[in-house]
Structures are given as C-alpha cells and as structure tokens.
Write a protein that holds these residues in place. Sequence first.
Motif, PDB file in Angstrom:
ATOM      1  N   ASP A 168     -22.730   6.337  27.915  1.00  0.00           N
ATOM      2  CA  ASP A 168     -22.410   7.124  29.106  1.00  0.00           C
ATOM      3  C   ASP A 168     -20.910   7.165  29.400  1.00  0.00           C
ATOM      4  O   ASP A 168     -20.483   7.839  30.332  1.00  0.00           O
ATOM      5  CB  ASP A 168     -23.144   6.564  30.335  1.00  0.00           C
ATOM      6  CG  ASP A 168     -24.648   6.757  30.258  1.00  0.00           C
ATOM      7  OD1 ASP A 168     -25.100   7.636  29.491  1.00  0.00           O
ATOM      8  OD2 ASP A 168     -25.374   6.021  30.949  1.00  0.00           O
ATOM      9  N   GLY A 169     -20.130   6.417  28.627  1.00  0.00           N
ATOM     10  CA  GLY A 169     -18.684   6.440  28.802  1.00  0.00           C
ATOM     11  C   GLY A 169     -18.170   5.541  29.911  1.00  0.00           C
ATOM     12  O   GLY A 169     -17.039   5.696  30.359  1.00  0.00           O
ATOM     13  N   LEU A 170     -18.991   4.584  30.344  1.00  0.00           N
ATOM     14  CA  LEU A 170     -18.581   3.676  31.416  1.00  0.00           C
ATOM     15  C   LEU A 170     -18.010   2.367  30.896  1.00  0.00           C
ATOM     16  O   LEU A 170     -17.187   1.735  31.553  1.00  0.00           O
ATOM     17  CB  LEU A 170     -19.760   3.371  32.341  1.00  0.00           C
ATOM     18  CG  LEU A 170     -20.394   4.573  33.042  1.00  0.00           C
ATOM     19  CD1 LEU A 170     -21.618   4.142  33.819  1.00  0.00           C
ATOM     20  CD2 LEU A 170     -19.385   5.254  33.935  1.00  0.00           C
ATOM     21  N   THR A 182     -14.231   1.548  31.171  1.00  0.00           N
ATOM     22  CA  THR A 182     -13.366   2.674  30.868  1.00  0.00           C
ATOM     23  C   THR A 182     -12.767   3.181  32.172  1.00  0.00           C
ATOM     24  O   THR A 182     -13.092   2.673  33.257  1.00  0.00           O
ATOM     25  CB  THR A 182     -14.162   3.813  30.207  1.00  0.00           C
ATOM     26  OG1 THR A 182     -15.141   4.272  31.141  1.00  0.00           O
ATOM     27  CG2 THR A 182     -14.833   3.369  28.914  1.00  0.00           C
ATOM     28  N   GLU A 183     -11.945   4.182  32.086  1.00  0.00           N
ATOM     29  CA  GLU A 183     -11.377   4.787  33.288  1.00  0.00           C
ATOM     30  C   GLU A 183     -12.492   5.329  34.183  1.00  0.00           C
ATOM     31  O   GLU A 183     -12.453   5.175  35.407  1.00  0.00           O
ATOM     32  CB  GLU A 183     -10.411   5.909  32.896  1.00  0.00           C
ATOM     33  CG  GLU A 183      -9.589   6.433  34.047  1.00  0.00           C
ATOM     34  CD  GLU A 183      -8.544   7.447  33.603  1.00  0.00           C
ATOM     35  OE1 GLU A 183      -8.347   8.433  34.355  1.00  0.00           O
ATOM     36  OE2 GLU A 183      -7.938   7.265  32.535  1.00  0.00           O
ATOM     37  N   ASP A 184     -13.503   5.954  33.561  1.00  0.00           N
ATOM     38  CA  ASP A 184     -14.641   6.453  34.347  1.00  0.00           C
ATOM     39  C   ASP A 184     -15.399   5.303  34.994  1.00  0.00           C
ATOM     40  O   ASP A 184     -15.849   5.400  36.140  1.00  0.00           O
ATOM     41  CB  ASP A 184     -15.594   7.278  33.475  1.00  0.00           C
ATOM     42  CG  ASP A 184     -15.047   8.645  33.124  1.00  0.00           C
ATOM     43  OD1 ASP A 184     -14.152   9.134  33.852  1.00  0.00           O
ATOM     44  OD2 ASP A 184     -15.511   9.234  32.129  1.00  0.00           O
ATOM     45  N   GLY A 185     -15.553   4.197  34.280  1.00  0.00           N
ATOM     46  CA  GLY A 185     -16.216   3.033  34.847  1.00  0.00           C
ATOM     47  C   GLY A 185     -15.451   2.462  36.026  1.00  0.00           C
ATOM     48  O   GLY A 185     -16.026   2.102  37.049  1.00  0.00           O
ATOM     49  N   SER A 233     -13.621   4.076  37.971  1.00  0.00           N
ATOM     50  CA  SER A 233     -13.674   5.005  39.108  1.00  0.00           C
ATOM     51  C   SER A 233     -14.837   4.685  40.042  1.00  0.00           C
ATOM     52  O   SER A 233     -14.887   5.191  41.163  1.00  0.00           O
ATOM     53  CB  SER A 233     -13.771   6.453  38.613  1.00  0.00           C
ATOM     54  OG  SER A 233     -15.051   6.726  38.065  1.00  0.00           O
ATOM     55  N   LEU A 234     -15.750   3.824  39.618  1.00  0.00           N
ATOM     56  CA  LEU A 234     -16.877   3.404  40.460  1.00  0.00           C
ATOM     57  C   LEU A 234     -16.490   2.278  41.427  1.00  0.00           C
ATOM     58  O   LEU A 234     -17.272   1.937  42.314  1.00  0.00           O
ATOM     59  CB  LEU A 234     -18.050   2.946  39.594  1.00  0.00           C
ATOM     60  CG  LEU A 234     -18.752   4.049  38.820  1.00  0.00           C
ATOM     61  CD1 LEU A 234     -19.681   3.452  37.775  1.00  0.00           C
ATOM     62  CD2 LEU A 234     -19.519   4.941  39.778  1.00  0.00           C
TER      63      LEU A 234
END
Length: 87
Positions: free
Chosen positions: A39-41, A59-62, A64-65
């Motif tokens: 999922d890219g997290l 990751t950067e997306d992770g 962001s949570l």
Amino acid sequence: MLILRDLINGTKRFGELKKSINSISQKMLTQQLREMEEDGLVERTVYAEVPPRVEYSLTEDGMSLKPVLNSMLTWGKQYKEKINANL
C-alpha cells in the motif's frame, strides 16, 4: 494501528515490532507488514549481512498519517477521562 504507532518514532527491526506488539503472531505481523508495504505505507530495507538484517520504516505517505494518529490519541484520552468522571 500498532505497527504505525511503533514506526512513527523511527525505523524498527522485525523482532522489535514483534516484541512491542506481543499479542500478534509472527505470521500476522509479516502479513500486515507486506500489505502495508504494498500500500506504500511501509518501506522494507534488507541488508546483505549474515545473518540478514531487515528494517521497516514509514514512507512519506505513512508519515502523513501522524496527525490522524495524534488526533485519535487525543480523542481517546479525552473519552477515557469522560468515562472515568462518570464512574
């Protein structure tokens, strides 16, 4: 959630995650990490050592949570206080 909680503070090895989340089986932790990676997290880094070393990080997306998790933590604390006040 528990994996995100642990990785929000930095990179962890599989054993560190397993120890922190003692109620999860090795199979389930592996499955969750793989899904989060897909999922890219989560990012998985394998080091060519003997024995092999694998580390997990967000990751950067992770990352962001983080505000969402912090909001949930704040809500949980306030709700707990409310429930305790009514006892």
